[in-house]
Write a protein that holds these residues in place. Structure first.
Motif, mmCIF file in Angstrom:
data_model
loop_
_atom_site.group_PDB
_atom_site.id
_atom_site.type_symbol
_atom_site.label_atom_id
_atom_site.label_comp_id
_atom_site.label_asym_id
_atom_site.label_seq_id
_atom_site.Cartn_x
_atom_site.Cartn_y
_atom_site.Cartn_z
ATOM 1 N N THR A 146 95.332 -106.208 40.594
ATOM 2 C CA THR A 146 95.215 -107.627 40.923
ATOM 3 C C THR A 146 96.092 -108.031 42.089
ATOM 4 O OG1 THR A 146 96.913 -108.139 39.293
ATOM 5 C CG2 THR A 146 94.605 -108.279 38.573
ATOM 6 N N VAL B 250 92.095 -103.831 45.190
ATOM 7 C CA VAL B 250 91.976 -105.245 44.808
ATOM 8 C C VAL B 250 90.517 -105.677 44.875
ATOM 9 C CG1 VAL B 250 92.511 -107.600 45.553
ATOM 10 C CG2 VAL B 250 94.331 -105.901 45.427
ATOM 11 N N GLN B 251 89.820 -105.272 45.933
ATOM 12 C CA GLN B 251 88.412 -105.639 46.089
ATOM 13 C C GLN B 251 87.553 -105.087 44.952
ATOM 14 O OE1 GLN B 251 87.262 -104.269 49.971
ATOM 15 N NE2 GLN B 251 88.410 -105.870 51.042
ATOM 16 N N LYS B 252 87.905 -103.939 44.434
ATOM 17 C CA LYS B 252 87.131 -103.312 43.360
ATOM 18 C C LYS B 252 87.684 -103.662 41.971
ATOM 19 C CE LYS B 252 84.268 -101.249 46.046
ATOM 20 N NZ LYS B 252 82.857 -101.541 46.069
ATOM 21 N N ASP B 253 88.623 -104.621 41.897
ATOM 22 C CA ASP B 253 89.204 -105.096 40.644
ATOM 23 C C ASP B 253 89.920 -104.011 39.844
ATOM 24 O OD1 ASP B 253 88.386 -107.749 41.054
ATOM 25 O OD2 ASP B 253 86.389 -107.312 40.242
ATOM 26 N N GLU C 63 95.766 -100.517 53.282
ATOM 27 C CA GLU C 63 94.317 -100.328 53.268
ATOM 28 C C GLU C 63 93.848 -99.880 51.886
ATOM 29 O OE1 GLU C 63 93.517 -98.905 57.878
ATOM 30 O OE2 GLU C 63 94.037 -97.397 56.380
ATOM 31 N N GLU D 222 94.182 -102.775 49.319
ATOM 32 C CA GLU D 222 93.136 -103.782 49.518
ATOM 33 C C GLU D 222 91.813 -103.329 48.905
ATOM 34 O OE1 GLU D 222 92.893 -106.960 50.534
ATOM 35 O OE2 GLU D 222 95.071 -106.867 50.508
ATOM 36 N N GLN D 223 91.485 -102.056 49.055
ATOM 37 C CA GLN D 223 90.267 -101.528 48.423
ATOM 38 C C GLN D 223 90.351 -101.674 46.905
ATOM 39 O OE1 GLN D 223 88.919 -97.580 49.265
ATOM 40 N NE2 GLN D 223 88.920 -97.892 51.472
ATOM 41 N N ASP E 289 78.515 -98.383 41.833
ATOM 42 C CA ASP E 289 78.565 -99.845 41.813
ATOM 43 C C ASP E 289 77.396 -100.414 41.020
ATOM 44 O OD1 ASP E 289 80.860 -99.770 43.331
ATOM 45 O OD2 ASP E 289 79.841 -100.206 45.232
#
Length: 148
Positions: A107, A101-104, A95, A98-99, A58
């Motif tokens: 979309t 999407v959160q990490k781009d 789950e 969602e991970q 990150d």
């Protein structure tokens, strides 16, 4: 020695071995909890190392994004986002999506969930680590994380 005597002797040996195993099983102390503690410690250590590596990734991504945004060329370019997805036993496709999407990486979480459901792949998701990036399509991601 005749056959009957030999058979009786063999049966006696088998019976005595079974008795000894049974007595040993019920009188010896179990070391299962020590093994479980070691396994638990190992899992905790692996998760800690994974989290540290993810934090490094990150940080690297943030640094590289800042460097790219600081370039004098103002043309609009798409920055590829990279993410190491770790799928653990029991994780569901919502789950996982969602991970992502959160990490781009993707979309739309529903797009991945719907694709996996439509293709009948929701039960084929495999545990493990997957190197994903934002240029991959949903079909490519699904092919990587499922066994077909």
């Amino acid at each position: 020695m005749d056959r009957r005597t030999l058979r009786a002797l063999a049966a006696g040996m088998v019976l005595s071995a079974l008795v000894m195993l049974t007595v040993d099983h019920f009188t010896s102390k179990s070391t299962g909890t020590a093994d479980q503690d070691q396994d638990s410690d190992l899992v905790t250590q692996i998760r800690k190392e994974r989290d540290e590596l993810q934090a490094s990734i990150d940080q690297w991504e943030n640094n590289s994004a800042q460097q790219v945004s600081g370039v004098a060329d103002h043309t609009e370019t798409e920055i590829m986002t990279r993410f190491i997805l770790v799928i653990e036993p029991g994780m569901t496709s919502p789950e996982i999506s969602e991970q992502l999407v959160q990490k781009d990486i993707i979309t739309d979480a529903n797009a991945l969930n719907n694709y996996l459901a439509d293709q009948g792949l929701t039960n084929n998701i495999q545990t493990g680590e997957y190197d994903l990036n934002s240029t991959q399509s949903i079909e490519e991601i699904a092919a990587l994380i499922t066994r077909q």
